[in-house]
Scaffold this motif. Structure first.
Motif, PDB file in Angstrom:
ATOM      1  N   UNK A 122       0.796  -1.228   0.000  1.00 20.61           N
ATOM      2  CA  UNK A 122       0.000   0.000   0.000  1.00 20.61           C
ATOM      3  C   UNK A 122       0.829   1.280   0.000  1.00 20.61           C
ATOM      4  N   UNK A 123       2.074   1.201   0.456  1.00 17.41           N
ATOM      5  CA  UNK A 123       2.892   2.396   0.644  1.00 17.41           C
ATOM      6  C   UNK A 123       3.197   3.185  -0.611  1.00 17.41           C
ATOM      7  N   UNK A 124       3.174   2.537  -1.756  1.00 16.49           N
ATOM      8  CA  UNK A 124       3.494   3.233  -2.999  1.00 16.49           C
ATOM      9  C   UNK A 124       2.298   3.878  -3.679  1.00 16.49           C
ATOM     10  N   UNK A 125       1.132   3.776  -3.084  1.00 15.61           N
ATOM     11  CA  UNK A 125      -0.071   4.374  -3.684  1.00 15.61           C
ATOM     12  C   UNK A 125      -0.107   5.851  -3.295  1.00 15.61           C
ATOM     13  N   UNK A 126       0.021   6.724  -4.299  1.00 14.31           N
ATOM     14  CA  UNK A 126       0.160   8.167  -4.059  1.00 14.31           C
ATOM     15  C   UNK A 126      -0.986   8.799  -3.293  1.00 14.31           C
ATOM     16  N   UNK A 127      -2.199   8.337  -3.501  1.00 12.77           N
ATOM     17  CA  UNK A 127      -3.344   9.003  -2.886  1.00 12.77           C
ATOM     18  C   UNK A 127      -3.570   8.602  -1.425  1.00 12.77           C
ATOM     19  N   UNK A 128      -2.665   7.804  -0.851  1.00 15.12           N
ATOM     20  CA  UNK A 128      -2.773   7.448   0.562  1.00 15.12           C
ATOM     21  C   UNK A 128      -1.961   8.438   1.385  1.00 15.12           C
ATOM     22  N   UNK A 183      -7.375   8.511   2.626  1.00 14.21           N
ATOM     23  CA  UNK A 183      -7.138   9.059   1.296  1.00 14.21           C
ATOM     24  C   UNK A 183      -8.241   8.652   0.346  1.00 14.21           C
ATOM     25  N   UNK A 184      -8.076   9.044  -0.902  1.00 14.32           N
ATOM     26  CA  UNK A 184      -9.085   8.781  -1.929  1.00 14.32           C
ATOM     27  C   UNK A 184      -8.549   7.688  -2.852  1.00 14.32           C
ATOM     28  N   UNK A 185      -8.751   6.453  -2.448  1.00 17.42           N
ATOM     29  CA  UNK A 185      -8.258   5.296  -3.178  1.00 17.42           C
ATOM     30  C   UNK A 185      -9.458   4.456  -3.597  1.00 17.42           C
ATOM     31  N   UNK A 186      -9.469   3.971  -4.824  1.00 20.83           N
ATOM     32  CA  UNK A 186     -10.601   3.125  -5.230  1.00 20.83           C
ATOM     33  C   UNK A 186     -10.705   1.874  -4.346  1.00 20.83           C
ATOM     34  N   UNK A 187     -11.916   1.552  -3.965  1.00 25.81           N
ATOM     35  CA  UNK A 187     -12.143   0.381  -3.113  1.00 25.81           C
ATOM     36  C   UNK A 187     -11.638  -0.902  -3.775  1.00 25.81           C
ATOM     37  N   UNK A 188     -11.734  -0.969  -5.068  1.00 22.38           N
ATOM     38  CA  UNK A 188     -11.267  -2.161  -5.788  1.00 22.38           C
ATOM     39  C   UNK A 188      -9.768  -2.359  -5.585  1.00 22.38           C
ATOM     40  N   UNK A 189      -8.995  -1.280  -5.665  1.00 19.21           N
ATOM     41  CA  UNK A 189      -7.546  -1.356  -5.449  1.00 19.21           C
ATOM     42  C   UNK A 189      -7.256  -1.856  -4.042  1.00 19.21           C
ATOM     43  N   UNK A 190      -7.963  -1.298  -3.062  1.00 17.35           N
ATOM     44  CA  UNK A 190      -7.768  -1.712  -1.676  1.00 17.35           C
ATOM     45  C   UNK A 190      -8.134  -3.173  -1.476  1.00 17.35           C
ATOM     46  N   UNK A 207     -11.407   2.379   4.748  1.00 16.44           N
ATOM     47  CA  UNK A 207     -10.986   3.589   4.042  1.00 16.44           C
ATOM     48  C   UNK A 207     -11.752   4.783   4.578  1.00 16.44           C
ATOM     49  N   UNK A 208     -11.002   5.843   4.887  1.00 17.48           N
ATOM     50  CA  UNK A 208     -11.617   7.098   5.326  1.00 17.48           C
ATOM     51  C   UNK A 208     -11.085   8.252   4.493  1.00 17.48           C
TER      52      UNK A 208
END
Length: 197
Positions: free
Chosen positions: A102-108, A138-145, A164-165
């Protein structure tokens, strides 16, 4: 005030050793400098140096010098390597695994482990956690999570639950009951390694 030792396992002598071993045993083919190991595990340089010395003496870790750097890696030829790897993955593995996935996802903006696993890491005794609770701000798509949680669950052999919040929900002055509860209990910041109690 001295913090209670982690209650994840009685077999690892300290929280610092567990964090260091997790970084080495989850990447057994990778050699790390002591400073990189300290950065990844959020353990201070003097403690990393001391604990690596002990681990090298016991042949759990092997080292070599290259220039001015001491490089270390897990000793895969140790007779207990497989068993130690399983123990380290089950107890201290969640931090590096969640950080990698998860650490490399920019929107987190924040990535936190909370719940029973964080409580055990903070030294609160209790039964071994049967799942891992991860809060993603952050604003991450639920599918990605959901996809990353499935990979983490498989690697850790532990159910990984993602919450996700949005930024405003997490940082609200008058937070929702769930947020207030999470904030009031131990959490581990996966990106910095800081344990918030």
């Amino acid at each position: 005030m001295k913090r209670a030792p982690a209650a994840l396992t009685p077999f690892i002598r300290s929280d610092a050793v567990g964090a260091v071993l997790a970084e080495l045993f989850l990447h057994p083919d990778e050699e790390l400098t002591l400073s990189e190991l300290g950065r990844r595990s959020s353990v201070s340089a003097p403690i990393v140096h001391r604990e690596i010395g002990r681990l090298v003496e016991s042949d759990v870790v092997v080292d070599r010098i290259e220039g001015r750097n001491r490089l270390v890696r897990a000793n895969k030829s140790h007779p207990l390597y497989s068993l130690m790897s399983q123990l380290v993955l089950a107890t201290y593995g969640p931090v590096p695994v969640v950080r990698e996935l998860f650490g490399g996802i920019d929107s987190i903006s924040e990535l936190l482990i909370f719940g029973s696993w964080a409580a055990r890491r903070a030294g609160i005794t209790g039964p071994y956690p049967n799942d891992l609770d991860v809060l993603v701000v952050g604003d991450i798509p639920r599918r990605t999570l959901s996809e990353q949680a499935a990979v983490a669950s498989e690697r850790l052999n532990l159910a990984v639950n993602i919450t996700r919040l949005a930024e405003d929900e997490w940082h609200a002055q008058s937070p929702a009951p769930f947020v207030a509860t999470v904030r009031s209990r131990p959490m581990l910041d996966v990106l910095t390694g800081e344990l918030r109690e």
